[in-house]
Write a protein that holds these residues in place. Structure first.
Motif, short mmCIF file in Angstrom:
data_model
loop_
_atom_site.label_atom_id
_atom_site.label_comp_id
_atom_site.label_asym_id
_atom_site.label_seq_id
_atom_site.Cartn_x
_atom_site.Cartn_y
_atom_site.Cartn_z
N UNK A 59 0.92 -1.42 0.05
CA UNK A 59 0.02 -0.15 -0.01
C UNK A 59 1.02 1.18 0.08
N UNK A 60 0.42 2.25 -0.75
CA UNK A 60 1.14 3.52 -0.92
C UNK A 60 1.23 4.14 0.38
N UNK A 61 2.41 4.82 0.97
CA UNK A 61 2.45 5.53 2.33
C UNK A 61 3.10 6.87 2.04
N UNK A 62 2.30 7.70 2.81
CA UNK A 62 2.64 9.04 2.57
C UNK A 62 2.97 9.33 4.12
N UNK A 63 4.19 10.33 4.23
CA UNK A 63 4.53 10.56 5.49
C UNK A 63 4.54 12.10 5.82
N UNK A 64 3.74 12.74 5.99
CA UNK A 64 3.54 14.37 6.13
C UNK A 64 4.09 14.79 7.37
N UNK A 71 0.06 20.63 -0.42
CA UNK A 71 0.62 19.61 -1.07
C UNK A 71 -0.11 18.23 -0.34
N UNK A 72 -0.14 18.06 0.91
CA UNK A 72 -0.61 17.03 1.51
C UNK A 72 -2.07 16.93 1.42
N UNK A 73 -2.77 18.48 1.77
CA UNK A 73 -4.35 18.38 1.45
C UNK A 73 -4.61 18.04 0.16
N UNK A 74 -3.97 18.51 -0.83
CA UNK A 74 -4.28 18.17 -2.26
C UNK A 74 -4.20 16.54 -2.58
N UNK A 75 -3.30 16.03 -1.87
CA UNK A 75 -2.98 14.48 -1.88
C UNK A 75 -4.16 13.77 -1.45
N UNK A 76 -4.50 14.23 -0.20
CA UNK A 76 -5.90 13.71 0.16
C UNK A 76 -7.14 13.56 -0.79
#
Length: 318
Positions: A59-64, A71-76
């Motif tokens: 599963x893809x993992x993002x670590x803000x 950029x993280x709001x846009x990714x969500x």
């Protein structure tokens, strides 16, 4: 209908819920967790437990560092989740995240809300001597653990319950309850119960090592609860002959008429037992750990440290 899920969580407590999601009919599109952090003497970077599990499952993992960055709001929002599941993520979610999913953000909280809102509900329930704890799922709002409750499940505490043992119980219950909650939402039968504005318990703030220092003026039962609640972290401790002494297990005993001594005093010592006077009752020490040594039972400790009646435990007051 829920299909796509975004998961936000970081520590061990969240792993069971992520595993349950992976095994379920729901698709976990991505996982968000806290950044890797230095650990151990070498200070090498260690992955959060949730990241390890997500990577095992592909599963893809993002670590803000800060989920509120654009950029993280846009990714969500780009992921277009039907629901966002949040379990001990470790950051306050901004409004755009709360509104990014069709069914909002569903949180798994380790207490029977509205009791023990906050970061350390498991340990505080043990410290406060609660007989029952549990897990609540809720639809998150802008407040701190104040959203509408969906499902709750009670879990009784054993007489020797520790923060660690209750952690394991509630983690398993939380995983089951989350799937039941998503099923109820997906099938249109979820009922949302508003919480009262005020909580009947103090805010369950994050614990610090300093909070583990034993005050022998407290009643024995209260000290015993503190010891269990802070096991395994950050642990309860006192001082003996000027060095730190961690207390891992103890039993509260009542006072005997005519035996009342000074709080912290070794009131009754034999080859196999150590009972320390408290503000109300005695604390019989069962398992402890001298500074720089391993954990040991009271018999082994007394062989190496022959405590004398009348010796005082606690920080030396200057």
């Amino acid at each position: 209908m829920i299909q796509n899920v975004v998961f936000m969580g970081t520590p061990d407590f969240a792993v069971g819920t992520l595993q349950a999601l992976i095994r379920s009919r729901y698709q976990v599109k991505a996982v968000f967790c806290q950044p890797d952090k230095p650990k151990g003497r070498g200070k090498s970077l260690a992955m959060p437990p949730v990241k390890e599990k997500a990577m095992e499952a592909g599963i893809a993992v993002y670590q803000p560092e800060k989920i509120r960055e654009e950029r993280w709001l846009a990714k969500v929002e780009e992921l277009k989740p039907d629901v966002i599941v949040v379990v001990a993520f470790g950051q306050i979610l901004p409004e755009r995240v709360l509104k990014a999913a069709k069914y909002g953000c569903v949180n798994v909280h380790a207490s029977l809300l509205p009791k023990y809102r906050g970061a350390a509900p498991i340990q505080w329930a043990v410290i406060d001597g609660e007989k029952v704890s549990g897990v609540t799922t809720m639809r998150m709002d802008a407040g701190l653990d104040t959203g509408d409750m969906i499902l709750r499940r009670e879990v009784p505490l054993d007489a020797e319950e520790t923060g660690g043992s209750l952690f394991d119980k509630l983690s398993a219950v939380g995983a089951e309850l989350l799937i039941e909650t998503l099923d109820a939402i997906s099938e249109g039968r979820a009922v949302y119960h508003p919480q009262p504005k005020e909580s009947p318990t103090p805010y369950a703030s994050m614990l610090t090592k300093k909070q583990g220092e034993i005050s022998w003026e407290q009643p024995a039962e209260k000290i015993e609860c503190l010891i269990r609640g802070l096991n395994p972290w950050p642990s309860a401790y006192t001082y003996y002959r000027g060095k730190m002494l961690k207390i891992w297990k103890a039993e509260a005993l009542p006072d005997n008429p005519g035996e009342k001594g000074m709080p912290g005093e070794a009131a009754r010592v034999t080859k196999h037992s150590l009972e320390i006077q408290t503000g109300d009752g005695f604390l019989s020490i069962k398992e402890l750990q001298p500074e720089g040594k391993k954990r040991m039972g009271i018999d082994e400790f007394l062989r190496g440290y022959p405590v004398e009646n009348g010796e005082v435990f606690g920080r030396v007051k200057e």
